[in-house]
Motif scaffolding. Structure first.
Motif, PDB file in Angstrom:
ATOM      1  N   GLY A  16       0.832  -0.741   0.408  1.00 49.79           N
ATOM      2  CA  GLY A  16       0.017  -0.056   0.000  1.00 49.79           C
ATOM      3  C   GLY A  16       0.591   1.544   0.642  1.00 49.79           C
ATOM      4  O   GLY A  16       2.137   0.838  -0.096  1.00 49.79           O
ATOM      5  N   SER A  17      -0.171   2.236   0.069  1.00 45.26           N
ATOM      6  CA  SER A  17       0.771   3.757  -0.583  1.00 45.26           C
ATOM      7  C   SER A  17       0.493   4.093   1.303  1.00 45.26           C
ATOM      8  O   SER A  17      -1.103   4.062   2.299  1.00 45.26           O
ATOM      9  N   LEU A  18       1.486   5.721   1.470  1.00 48.08           N
ATOM     10  CA  LEU A  18       1.302   6.626   2.748  1.00 48.08           C
ATOM     11  C   LEU A  18       1.465   7.882   1.914  1.00 48.08           C
ATOM     12  O   LEU A  18       2.806   8.077   1.740  1.00 48.08           O
ATOM     13  N   ARG A  19       0.862   9.083   1.883  1.00 49.26           N
ATOM     14  CA  ARG A  19       1.991  10.749   1.859  1.00 49.26           C
ATOM     15  C   ARG A  19       1.924  11.049   3.611  1.00 49.26           C
ATOM     16  O   ARG A  19       0.622  10.787   3.973  1.00 49.26           O
ATOM     17  N   LEU A  20       3.239  11.475   3.684  1.00 46.07           N
ATOM     18  CA  LEU A  20       3.353  12.421   5.345  1.00 46.07           C
ATOM     19  C   LEU A  20       3.741  13.297   4.507  1.00 46.07           C
ATOM     20  O   LEU A  20       4.135  13.864   3.471  1.00 46.07           O
ATOM     21  N   SER A  21       3.014  14.159   5.875  1.00 45.87           N
ATOM     22  CA  SER A  21       3.830  15.599   5.724  1.00 45.87           C
ATOM     23  C   SER A  21       3.966  16.264   6.969  1.00 45.87           C
ATOM     24  O   SER A  21       4.164  15.964   7.688  1.00 45.87           O
ATOM     25  N   CYS A  22       5.000  17.082   6.710  1.00 51.53           N
ATOM     26  CA  CYS A  22       5.672  17.875   7.532  1.00 51.53           C
ATOM     27  C   CYS A  22       5.512  19.417   7.033  1.00 51.53           C
ATOM     28  O   CYS A  22       5.900  20.003   6.157  1.00 51.53           O
ATOM     29  N   ALA A  23       4.653  20.050   7.793  1.00 51.39           N
ATOM     30  CA  ALA A  23       4.997  21.621   7.982  1.00 51.39           C
ATOM     31  C   ALA A  23       5.682  21.906   8.756  1.00 51.39           C
ATOM     32  O   ALA A  23       5.967  21.817   9.942  1.00 51.39           O
ATOM     33  N   ALA A  24       6.708  22.767   8.552  1.00 46.14           N
ATOM     34  CA  ALA A  24       7.870  24.190   8.604  1.00 46.14           C
ATOM     35  C   ALA A  24       6.983  25.094   9.342  1.00 46.14           C
ATOM     36  O   ALA A  24       6.739  25.921   8.173  1.00 46.14           O
ATOM     37  N   SER A  25       7.327  25.727  10.536  1.00 46.77           N
ATOM     38  CA  SER A  25       6.392  26.769  11.028  1.00 46.77           C
ATOM     39  C   SER A  25       7.457  27.968  11.223  1.00 46.77           C
ATOM     40  O   SER A  25       8.522  27.059  11.945  1.00 46.77           O
ATOM     41  N   GLY A  26       7.721  29.080  11.713  1.00 45.07           N
ATOM     42  CA  GLY A  26       8.910  29.828  11.947  1.00 45.07           C
ATOM     43  C   GLY A  26       9.803  29.607  10.483  1.00 45.07           C
ATOM     44  O   GLY A  26      11.327  29.923  11.354  1.00 45.07           O
ATOM     45  N   ARG A  27      10.368  29.392   9.663  1.00 45.09           N
ATOM     46  CA  ARG A  27      10.932  28.564   8.513  1.00 45.09           C
ATOM     47  C   ARG A  27      10.321  30.110   7.735  1.00 45.09           C
ATOM     48  O   ARG A  27       9.392  30.966   6.843  1.00 45.09           O
ATOM     49  N   THR A  69       9.827   8.876  -2.348  1.00 47.08           N
ATOM     50  CA  THR A  69       9.977  10.219  -2.767  1.00 47.08           C
ATOM     51  C   THR A  69       9.370  11.437  -2.066  1.00 47.08           C
ATOM     52  O   THR A  69       8.286  11.788  -1.499  1.00 47.08           O
ATOM     53  N   ILE A  70      10.366  12.031  -2.219  1.00 49.19           N
ATOM     54  CA  ILE A  70      10.072  13.935  -0.950  1.00 49.19           C
ATOM     55  C   ILE A  70       9.675  14.471  -1.881  1.00 49.19           C
ATOM     56  O   ILE A  70      10.711  15.026  -3.390  1.00 49.19           O
ATOM     57  N   SER A  71       9.649  15.753  -2.182  1.00 51.46           N
ATOM     58  CA  SER A  71       8.795  16.898  -2.374  1.00 51.46           C
ATOM     59  C   SER A  71       8.623  18.047  -1.250  1.00 51.46           C
ATOM     60  O   SER A  71       8.243  17.839  -0.111  1.00 51.46           O
ATOM     61  N   LYS A  72       8.674  19.412  -1.706  1.00 46.13           N
ATOM     62  CA  LYS A  72       8.656  20.394  -1.121  1.00 46.13           C
ATOM     63  C   LYS A  72       7.727  21.263  -1.779  1.00 46.13           C
ATOM     64  O   LYS A  72       7.690  21.522  -3.028  1.00 46.13           O
ATOM     65  N   ASP A  73       6.994  22.281  -0.993  1.00 41.53           N
ATOM     66  CA  ASP A  73       6.459  23.739  -1.852  1.00 41.53           C
ATOM     67  C   ASP A  73       7.387  24.648  -0.733  1.00 41.53           C
ATOM     68  O   ASP A  73       6.907  24.863   0.398  1.00 41.53           O
ATOM     69  N   ASN A  74       8.791  25.759  -1.244  1.00 46.40           N
ATOM     70  CA  ASN A  74       8.668  26.798  -0.620  1.00 46.40           C
ATOM     71  C   ASN A  74       7.402  27.854   0.129  1.00 46.40           C
ATOM     72  O   ASN A  74       7.920  28.086   1.481  1.00 46.40           O
ATOM     73  N   ALA A  75       6.691  28.075  -0.637  1.00 45.55           N
ATOM     74  CA  ALA A  75       5.762  28.769  -0.722  1.00 45.55           C
ATOM     75  C   ALA A  75       5.296  28.213   0.707  1.00 45.55           C
ATOM     76  O   ALA A  75       4.583  29.109   1.477  1.00 45.55           O
ATOM     77  N   LYS A  76       4.822  27.145   1.278  1.00 40.75           N
ATOM     78  CA  LYS A  76       3.883  26.496   1.780  1.00 40.75           C
ATOM     79  C   LYS A  76       4.516  26.164   2.975  1.00 40.75           C
ATOM     80  O   LYS A  76       4.266  26.003   3.819  1.00 40.75           O
ATOM     81  N   THR A  78       6.627  23.709   3.664  1.00 42.42           N
ATOM     82  CA  THR A  78       5.935  22.056   3.591  1.00 42.42           C
ATOM     83  C   THR A  78       6.636  20.641   2.686  1.00 42.42           C
ATOM     84  O   THR A  78       6.762  21.455   2.217  1.00 42.42           O
ATOM     85  N   ALA A  79       6.876  20.371   3.416  1.00 39.51           N
ATOM     86  CA  ALA A  79       7.531  19.292   2.869  1.00 39.51           C
ATOM     87  C   ALA A  79       6.481  17.699   2.688  1.00 39.51           C
ATOM     88  O   ALA A  79       5.809  17.394   3.512  1.00 39.51           O
ATOM     89  N   TRP A  80       6.539  16.456   1.523  1.00 41.43           N
ATOM     90  CA  TRP A  80       6.200  15.249   1.659  1.00 41.43           C
ATOM     91  C   TRP A  80       6.939  14.451   1.860  1.00 41.43           C
ATOM     92  O   TRP A  80       8.534  14.584   1.094  1.00 41.43           O
ATOM     93  N   LEU A  81       6.166  12.796   2.299  1.00 40.94           N
ATOM     94  CA  LEU A  81       7.189  11.831   2.009  1.00 40.94           C
ATOM     95  C   LEU A  81       6.131  11.577   1.310  1.00 40.94           C
ATOM     96  O   LEU A  81       5.293  10.538   1.830  1.00 40.94           O
ATOM     97  N   GLN A  82       6.314  11.032  -0.848  1.00 39.13           N
ATOM     98  CA  GLN A  82       5.438   9.709  -0.641  1.00 39.13           C
ATOM     99  C   GLN A  82       5.917   8.635  -0.447  1.00 39.13           C
ATOM    100  O   GLN A  82       6.892   8.142  -1.766  1.00 39.13           O
ATOM    101  N   MET A  83       5.182   7.406   0.390  1.00 35.48           N
ATOM    102  CA  MET A  83       5.551   6.265   0.103  1.00 35.48           C
ATOM    103  C   MET A  83       4.834   5.210  -0.471  1.00 35.48           C
ATOM    104  O   MET A  83       3.389   5.321  -0.759  1.00 35.48           O
ATOM    105  N   ASP A  84       5.520   4.344  -1.551  1.00 33.95           N
ATOM    106  CA  ASP A  84       4.571   3.769  -2.075  1.00 33.95           C
ATOM    107  C   ASP A  84       5.354   2.231  -1.928  1.00 33.95           C
ATOM    108  O   ASP A  84       6.335   1.771  -1.483  1.00 33.95           O
TER     109      ASP A  84
END
Length: 125
Positions: A16-27, A69-76, A78-84
């Motif tokens: 299966g798959s999961l998608r983790l999120s990481c929200a970075a505040s104060g950056r 797959t790791i990805s990020k959005d500088n404007a938000k 936020t980074a993600w880890l898509q796990m398949d």
């Protein structure tokens, strides 16, 4: 002070798959590194993947290459880890970690300044 909050963990069957999120505040800067580490019960924390905030270069542990797959959005900030194609050996607490400047030693937990509290991922049938 950067604060990191992970979300998206849970129980999933093998394959299966999961998608983790990481929200970075104060950056407030668009450079440095964001990484994911994991720790299974009774084992040491291990590197999973990292991404450069500037440019977006990515780095993976051999054990997850081609599946995660790791990805990020500088404007938000936020980074993600898509796990398949998840496997039981992917089970553990997943942590995101942040470093405010780039380091070539991206797989070492020692170089990261800030850590989240982690989110549990369990891969089991």
């Amino acid at each position: 002070q950067v604060q990191l909050v992970e979300s998206g963990g849970g129980l999933v069957q093998p394959g299966g798959s999961l998608r983790l999120s990481c929200a970075a505040s104060g950056r407030s800067f668009g450079y440095g590194l964001l990484a994911w580490f994991r720790q299974a019960t009774g084992k040491e924390r291990e590197f999973v993947a990292a991404v450069r905030w500037s440019g977006g270069s990515t780095y993976y542990a051999d054990s997850v290459k081609g599946r995660f797959t790791i990805s990020k959005d500088n404007a938000k900030n936020t980074a993600w880890l898509q796990m398949d194609s998840l496997k039981p050996e992917d089970t553990g607490v997943y942590y995101c970690a942040d470093r405010t400047v780039y380091s070539s030693d991206y797989s070492s937990a020692d170089v990261y300044n800030f850590w989240g509290r982690g989110t549990q991922v369990t891969v089991s049938s």
